[in-house]
Design an enzyme around this catalytic site. Sequence first.
Site, PDB file in Angstrom:
ATOM      1  N   LYS A  28      -4.187   2.102  -2.578  1.00 32.66           N
ATOM      2  CA  LYS A  28      -5.308   3.000  -2.854  1.00 32.66           C
ATOM      3  C   LYS A  28      -5.117   4.206  -1.958  1.00 32.66           C
ATOM      4  O   LYS A  28      -4.871   4.076  -0.784  1.00 32.66           O
ATOM      5  CB  LYS A  28      -6.630   2.313  -2.536  1.00 32.66           C
ATOM      6  CG  LYS A  28      -6.898   1.126  -3.431  1.00 32.66           C
ATOM      7  CD  LYS A  28      -8.265   0.552  -3.211  1.00 32.66           C
ATOM      8  CE  LYS A  28      -9.342   1.405  -3.818  1.00 32.66           C
ATOM      9  NZ  LYS A  28      -9.367   1.388  -5.269  1.00 32.66           N
ATOM     10  N   MET A  53      -9.446   8.506   7.758  1.00 36.05           N
ATOM     11  CA  MET A  53      -9.794   9.112   6.467  1.00 36.05           C
ATOM     12  C   MET A  53     -10.857  10.204   6.637  1.00 36.05           C
ATOM     13  O   MET A  53     -11.766  10.319   5.814  1.00 36.05           O
ATOM     14  CB  MET A  53     -10.306   8.023   5.495  1.00 36.05           C
ATOM     15  CG  MET A  53      -9.237   7.018   5.118  1.00 36.05           C
ATOM     16  SD  MET A  53      -9.878   5.628   4.157  1.00 36.05           S
ATOM     17  CE  MET A  53     -10.529   4.575   5.450  1.00 36.05           C
ATOM     18  N   ASP A 108       0.833  -1.198   0.000  1.00 34.61           N
ATOM     19  CA  ASP A 108       0.000   0.000   0.000  1.00 34.61           C
ATOM     20  C   ASP A 108       0.874   1.257   0.000  1.00 34.61           C
ATOM     21  O   ASP A 108       2.029   1.212   0.436  1.00 34.61           O
ATOM     22  CB  ASP A 108      -0.860   0.041   1.270  1.00 34.61           C
ATOM     23  CG  ASP A 108      -2.157  -0.716   1.095  1.00 34.61           C
ATOM     24  OD1 ASP A 108      -2.371  -1.277   0.006  1.00 34.61           O
ATOM     25  OD2 ASP A 108      -2.945  -0.747   2.050  1.00 34.61           O
TER      26      ASP A 108
HETATM   27  C1  LIG Z   1      -7.127   3.059   4.000  1.00 37.34           C
HETATM   28  S1  LIG Z   1      -7.022   3.403   5.710  1.00 37.34           S
HETATM   29  C2  LIG Z   1      -6.065   2.026   6.219  1.00 37.34           C
HETATM   30  C3  LIG Z   1      -6.089   1.800   7.709  1.00 37.34           C
HETATM   31  C4  LIG Z   1      -5.157   0.701   8.143  1.00 37.34           C
HETATM   32  N1  LIG Z   1      -5.550  -0.575   7.573  1.00 37.34           N
HETATM   33  C5  LIG Z   1      -5.040   0.590   9.667  1.00 37.34           C
HETATM   34  O1  LIG Z   1      -5.462  -0.422  10.225  1.00 37.34           O
HETATM   35  O2  LIG Z   1      -4.502   1.507  10.255  1.00 37.34           O
HETATM   36  C6  LIG Z   1      -5.865   4.720   5.731  1.00 37.34           C
HETATM   37  C7  LIG Z   1      -6.135   5.708   6.860  1.00 37.34           C
HETATM   38  O3  LIG Z   1      -5.626   5.202   8.088  1.00 37.34           O
HETATM   39  C8  LIG Z   1      -5.160   6.263   8.884  1.00 37.34           C
HETATM   40  N2  LIG Z   1      -3.716   6.093   9.097  1.00 37.34           N
HETATM   41  C9  LIG Z   1      -2.937   5.094   8.679  1.00 37.34           C
HETATM   42  N3  LIG Z   1      -1.659   5.255   9.087  1.00 37.34           N
HETATM   43  C10 LIG Z   1      -1.638   6.404   9.788  1.00 37.34           C
HETATM   44  C11 LIG Z   1      -0.617   7.133  10.471  1.00 37.34           C
HETATM   45  N4  LIG Z   1       0.653   6.707  10.524  1.00 37.34           N
HETATM   46  N5  LIG Z   1      -0.971   8.290  11.074  1.00 37.34           N
HETATM   47  C12 LIG Z   1      -2.237   8.750  11.054  1.00 37.34           C
HETATM   48  N6  LIG Z   1      -3.231   8.103  10.422  1.00 37.34           N
HETATM   49  C13 LIG Z   1      -2.954   6.951   9.808  1.00 37.34           C
HETATM   50  C14 LIG Z   1      -5.460   7.551   8.118  1.00 37.34           C
HETATM   51  O4  LIG Z   1      -6.736   8.020   8.495  1.00 37.34           O
HETATM   52  C15 LIG Z   1      -5.461   7.040   6.695  1.00 37.34           C
HETATM   53  O5  LIG Z   1      -6.179   7.892   5.812  1.00 37.34           O
END
Ligand SMILES: C[S@@+](CC[C@H](N)C(=O)[O-])C[C@H]1O[C@@H](n2cnc3c(N)ncnc32)[C@H](O)[C@@H]1O
Length: 272
Positions: free
Chosen positions: A74, A188, A52
């Site tokens: 994505k 998100m 990803d």
């Molecule tokens: C498509 S989702 C995937 C989530 C992921 N599968 C998880 O369990 O964290 C992506 C969103 O996760 C959050 N996210 C992921 N990594 C992050 C980080 N290091 N800091 C802040 N938000 C994060 C944000 O809201 C981002 O837009």
Amino acid sequence: MTIEEALRRLMPVVPELLPGHVWLAGAGPGDVGQLTLHAIAGLAQADVVLHDALVSEAVLALAKPEAELVPAGKRCGRPSSEQTTISAGLVAEARAGRRVLRLKGGDPFVFGRGGEEVLALAEAGIPFRVIPGMTAGLAGLAAAMIPATMRGINQAIIFATGHGAESQHASLNWEAMASLGQPIVLYMGARRIGTIARRLMAGGMPADLPAALILDATRAEQTVTVTDLEHIAGTVGEGDEESPALIVIGRIVTMRARITDLISQAKQEVLF
Ligand SMILES: C[S@@+](CC[C@H](N)C(=O)[O-])C[C@H]1O[C@@H](n2cnc3c(N)ncnc32)[C@H](O)[C@@H]1O
């Protein structure tokens, strides 16, 4: 026991990634320290890593040098691989006899379409393993000194996606969620926080309820901005769209100031 000895002792529990198999693994929110032993084992054994956009460079650097690294992410608002193309790619790589690692940010089954990919693998008869990862909503809160649950403050915590918040058909019932009186961790949600905050206030959440914006959680560039529900939308800057963002709404946010005030009064060193 030394770290090396501890790791050696753990080696027998590390499974082998076999040719023609796929591991669907979570890489955590960015800090390499959040990787699980099994995710590291996947990186060390894979011939091809489909990853990803949010998987950090530091994590990908752990792949074996000859492994092929394929971006298959994505990302909201940007050109990104179609989900069916990603799933078909996993099946094709496995059928070609390669050791395949599908690496996702956080946990593969939290807002990450991991369920769809596993269905595609199961339908195609490809052997696979799912490796849980540390989801951003939990690791990111801890890294920002915000306890996900705190006795006397909350008895539940809501993980929600802001994706679709402006659609009449796909939107969550934010007013009803407000009435539960429990903290909300928004994935998100940065782009739609204006709408979401208005609807939460319409549902009865106080305008002065503490709220925090956490950007790049667990990474060296992490920033945490604390404000309240009424002003949280104003903390999201235009440049922030490059950074993954979490928004936390609820009284658990006050814990950050309580903890950091005590630390600074005591001139205590805290290692993050
Ligand atoms: C498509 S989702 C995937 C989530 C992921 N599968 C998880 O369990 O964290 C992506 C969103 O996760 C959050 N996210 C992921 N990594 C992050 C980080 N290091 N800091 C802040 N938000 C994060 C944000 O809201 C981002 O837009």
